[in-house]
Design a protein around this motif. Structure first.
Motif, PDB file in Angstrom:
ATOM      1  N   GLN A   8      58.785  35.296  57.701  1.00 26.42           N
ATOM      2  CA  GLN A   8      59.638  34.669  56.695  1.00 26.42           C
ATOM      3  C   GLN A   8      58.941  33.421  56.166  1.00 26.42           C
ATOM      4  N   LEU A   9      58.650  33.416  54.877  1.00 27.11           N
ATOM      5  CA  LEU A   9      57.906  32.327  54.247  1.00 27.11           C
ATOM      6  C   LEU A   9      58.877  31.367  53.585  1.00 27.11           C
ATOM      7  N   ALA A  10      58.697  30.068  53.851  1.00 29.34           N
ATOM      8  CA  ALA A  10      59.700  29.095  53.427  1.00 29.34           C
ATOM      9  C   ALA A  10      59.066  27.810  52.916  1.00 29.34           C
ATOM     10  N   HIS A  11      59.815  27.144  52.064  1.00 29.82           N
ATOM     11  CA  HIS A  11      59.550  25.760  51.654  1.00 29.82           C
ATOM     12  C   HIS A  11      60.897  25.059  51.758  1.00 29.82           C
ATOM     13  N   ASN A  12      60.953  23.970  52.539  1.00 31.47           N
ATOM     14  CA  ASN A  12      62.235  23.335  52.813  1.00 31.47           C
ATOM     15  C   ASN A  12      62.745  22.464  51.673  1.00 31.47           C
ATOM     16  N   GLY A  13      61.877  22.097  50.744  1.00 37.89           N
ATOM     17  CA  GLY A  13      62.342  21.283  49.636  1.00 37.89           C
ATOM     18  C   GLY A  13      62.932  19.969  50.105  1.00 37.89           C
ATOM     19  N   ARG A  14      64.125  19.634  49.596  1.00 35.54           N
ATOM     20  CA  ARG A  14      64.730  18.339  49.889  1.00 35.54           C
ATOM     21  C   ARG A  14      65.203  18.215  51.339  1.00 35.54           C
ATOM     22  N   ALA A  15      65.199  19.322  52.081  1.00 31.50           N
ATOM     23  CA  ALA A  15      65.577  19.258  53.493  1.00 31.50           C
ATOM     24  C   ALA A  15      64.492  18.609  54.347  1.00 31.50           C
ATOM     25  N   GLY A  16      63.328  18.358  53.766  1.00 32.18           N
ATOM     26  CA  GLY A  16      62.262  17.687  54.489  1.00 32.18           C
ATOM     27  C   GLY A  16      62.454  16.178  54.504  1.00 32.18           C
ATOM     28  N   HIS A  17      61.575  15.484  55.224  1.00 30.74           N
ATOM     29  CA  HIS A  17      61.619  14.024  55.322  1.00 30.74           C
ATOM     30  C   HIS A  17      60.192  13.503  55.278  1.00 30.74           C
ATOM     31  N   SER A  18      59.992  12.365  54.648  1.00 33.72           N
ATOM     32  CA  SER A  18      58.643  11.835  54.472  1.00 33.72           C
ATOM     33  C   SER A  18      57.945  11.574  55.803  1.00 33.72           C
ATOM     34  N   GLU A  19      58.693  11.275  56.867  1.00 29.61           N
ATOM     35  CA  GLU A  19      58.074  11.016  58.161  1.00 29.61           C
ATOM     36  C   GLU A  19      57.519  12.298  58.788  1.00 29.61           C
ATOM     37  N   VAL A  20      57.944  13.439  58.287  1.00 32.64           N
ATOM     38  CA  VAL A  20      57.465  14.725  58.798  1.00 32.64           C
ATOM     39  C   VAL A  20      56.384  15.295  57.883  1.00 32.64           C
ATOM     40  N   ILE A  21      56.591  15.229  56.572  1.00 33.60           N
ATOM     41  CA  ILE A  21      55.668  15.881  55.637  1.00 33.60           C
ATOM     42  C   ILE A  21      54.691  14.902  54.996  1.00 33.60           C
ATOM     43  N   GLY A  22      54.865  13.606  55.232  1.00 35.49           N
ATOM     44  CA  GLY A  22      53.917  12.632  54.725  1.00 35.49           C
ATOM     45  C   GLY A  22      54.035  12.322  53.253  1.00 35.49           C
ATOM     46  N   GLN A  23      55.133  12.711  52.638  1.00 38.27           N
ATOM     47  CA  GLN A  23      55.350  12.443  51.220  1.00 38.27           C
ATOM     48  C   GLN A  23      56.842  12.567  50.928  1.00 38.27           C
ATOM     49  N   GLN A  24      57.237  12.105  49.758  1.00 34.29           N
ATOM     50  CA  GLN A  24      58.634  12.242  49.359  1.00 34.29           C
ATOM     51  C   GLN A  24      58.978  13.722  49.216  1.00 34.29           C
ATOM     52  N   ALA A  43      64.504  20.870  43.087  1.00 35.67           N
ATOM     53  CA  ALA A  43      64.678  21.179  41.674  1.00 35.67           C
ATOM     54  C   ALA A  43      64.950  19.904  40.883  1.00 35.67           C
ATOM     55  N   SER A  44      65.718  18.986  41.499  1.00 36.06           N
ATOM     56  CA  SER A  44      66.134  17.758  40.830  1.00 36.06           C
ATOM     57  C   SER A  44      66.163  16.622  41.836  1.00 36.06           C
ATOM     58  N   ALA A  45      66.411  15.411  41.347  1.00 31.23           N
ATOM     59  CA  ALA A  45      66.493  14.239  42.215  1.00 31.23           C
ATOM     60  C   ALA A  45      67.882  14.206  42.854  1.00 31.23           C
ATOM     61  N   THR A  46      67.995  14.776  44.033  1.00 27.52           N
ATOM     62  CA  THR A  46      69.268  14.851  44.739  1.00 27.52           C
ATOM     63  C   THR A  46      69.043  14.504  46.214  1.00 27.52           C
ATOM     64  N   VAL A  47      70.127  14.274  46.916  1.00 20.03           N
ATOM     65  CA  VAL A  47      70.067  13.933  48.343  1.00 20.03           C
ATOM     66  C   VAL A  47      70.935  14.916  49.112  1.00 20.03           C
ATOM     67  N   ALA A  48      70.386  15.537  50.137  1.00 19.91           N
ATOM     68  CA  ALA A  48      71.175  16.427  50.988  1.00 19.91           C
ATOM     69  C   ALA A  48      72.187  15.602  51.777  1.00 19.91           C
ATOM     70  N   ARG A 107      62.237  14.196  44.990  1.00 17.56           N
ATOM     71  CA  ARG A 107      61.530  14.068  43.720  1.00 17.56           C
ATOM     72  C   ARG A 107      61.578  15.410  42.991  1.00 17.56           C
ATOM     73  N   PRO A 108      61.994  15.449  41.725  1.00 16.92           N
ATOM     74  CA  PRO A 108      61.995  16.732  41.012  1.00 16.92           C
ATOM     75  C   PRO A 108      60.578  17.275  40.875  1.00 16.92           C
ATOM     76  N   ASN A 152      74.731  22.988  41.679  1.00 12.80           N
ATOM     77  CA  ASN A 152      75.051  21.618  42.090  1.00 12.80           C
ATOM     78  C   ASN A 152      73.793  20.862  42.509  1.00 12.80           C
ATOM     79  N   CYS A 153      72.684  21.591  42.644  1.00 13.28           N
ATOM     80  CA  CYS A 153      71.427  20.994  43.078  1.00 13.28           C
ATOM     81  C   CYS A 153      70.372  21.071  41.972  1.00 13.28           C
ATOM     82  N   ASN A 154      70.444  22.096  41.167  1.00 10.02           N
ATOM     83  CA  ASN A 154      69.514  22.261  40.045  1.00 10.02           C
ATOM     84  C   ASN A 154      70.150  21.665  38.794  1.00 10.02           C
ATOM     85  N   LEU A 155      69.694  20.471  38.414  1.00 13.01           N
ATOM     86  CA  LEU A 155      70.214  19.757  37.243  1.00 13.01           C
ATOM     87  C   LEU A 155      69.181  19.710  36.122  1.00 13.01           C
TER      88      LEU A 155
END
Length: 363
Positions: free
Chosen positions: A98-114, A118-123, A140-141, A186-189
């Motif tokens: 199963q191939l995945a990209h977590n998108g906004r579910a990630g955190h900069s302390e884990v992935i090293g970037q913002q 799809a849009s500037a939203t917060v989980a 970041r969109p 509600n997430c894609n603006l």
């Protein structure tokens, strides 16, 4: 009348039974996203499943949002996964990635970037970090110029999966991850070609699916959707036309099968007031349909008998019962899962669930 224990062709993969192992994040990889030796035993123990779907595997460092989860973008990851697929195949099993990209579910302390989305939203849930849960960050969109690179990352991960010995792949477009974040309103603006209308919101899923199918073959490519209410804060105001359109598009691409993760009482993501969507989707997808919805044996058989589903995927029952197919076939009692060990890094709650054959005490 189809039963759980009959073979089925899922595209180019023929499975000996219709008890599918659902993707299950277990956080047993290294901090650097490499599968570990204990994962070889874990997956091999479940090789009697008609088909094993791996836990979500990140396609890139940007997409690896959860801690201690595996990836498929480096050679060391490919080699580690090869040990797992060989062990499953040696026991007569089949396994897809199963191939995945977590998108906004990630955190900069884990992935090293913002994190991106799809849009500037917060989980509205905490993110996982190596120091414990922390508030989610504003995403970041994705710039439209970045989307071809994202699509290419999925295709490259699919090729890596086949190199690692997987029998096929599944695209994770469910459960509030990046592709799901593009699907739901509600997430894609966005106001460009990837936002607004349903046709625009399913565009990225279509581009990724076509790219992966072109890289490895549509007949070993599947997709997972969650046509339900809110998951990880991702929701849609009118899910039926959205997911029917997505199913029609995937049917035209000719994927091997479509899996739907629906909600129900006691499910991992709770309940919802949104009506069950599989009856509306079934007429529009001609290939095999796999359903996942906190099933027991009786409900699974009923949905197979009615023709609503062609196979059923089981999640938590496979965590606690490596011999789940045998137990279901013989109507034996099931071990209860231990949630406190779902996302720990040790063998406890991972390799120590007994089979019927080796149980030292009644189960």
């Amino acid at each position: 009348m189809s039963t759980l224990f009959e073979p089925l062709a899922l595209g180019a993969i023929t499975v000996p039974n219709r008890v599918i192992m659902a993707p299950l994040t277990r956080s047993r990889s290294t901090r650097e996203n490499v599968p570990t030796a204990m994962m070889v035993d874990y997956y091999a123990m479940r090789a009697s499943a008609g088909l094993i779907t791996s836990e979500a595997i990140a396609i890139s460092p940007q997409g690896a949002g959860f801690t201690y989860t595996p990836g498929l973008w480096r050679n060391d990851q490919i080699e580690a996964w090869r040990s797992i697929t060989q062990a499953v195949n040696a026991r007569g099993g089949r396994i897809i990635a199963q191939l995945a990209h977590n998108g906004r579910a990630g955190h900069s302390e884990v992935i090293g970037q913002q994190p991106v989305s799809a849009s500037a939203t917060v989980a509205p849930v905490d993110a996982w970090t190596f120091d414990g849960p922390k508030p989610s960050q504003c995403s970041r969109p994705l710039d439209i110029s970045e989307i071809p690179g994202l699509v290419a990352d999925f295709a490259a991960a699919a090729r890596n999966a086949i190199q690692a010995g997987f029998d096929g792949v599944q695209l994770h477009a469910a459960n509030g991850m990046l592709l799901d974040q593009f699907l739901r309103d509600n997430c894609n603006l966005r106001t460009d070609d990837y936002g607004g209308s349903i046709d625009n919101r399913i565009r990225l899923l279509g581009e990724v699916t076509r790219a992966v199918a072109g890289a490895i073959g549509a007949d070993i490519t599947s997709v997972r959707l969650s046509p339900n209410g809110e998951t990880w804060g991702v929701d849609d105001s009118n899910p039926t036309p959205l997911f029917v359109a997505a199913a029609k598009m995937l049917d035209e691409i000719g994927i091997a099968y479509l899996e739907l993760r629906e909600t129900g009482a006691g499910g991992a993501f709770g309940e919802t007031d949104v009506p069950r969507q599989s009856p509306m989707i079934r007429p529009h997808f001609k290939g095999p349909l796999v359903l996942n919805n906190n099933y027991n044996l009786e409900r699974a058989q009923a949905d197979l008998a009615s023709g609503l589903a062609d196979a059923i995927s089981f999640g938590r029952p496979f965590i606690a019962n490596p011999d789940l197919v045998h137990r279901l076939r013989h109507r034996a009692p099931l071990n209860a899962p231990r949630p406190e060990h779902f996302y720990t890094q040790g063998e406890e709650g991972y390799l120590d669930y007994p089979t019927l054959a080796n149980a030292k005490a009644p189960v």
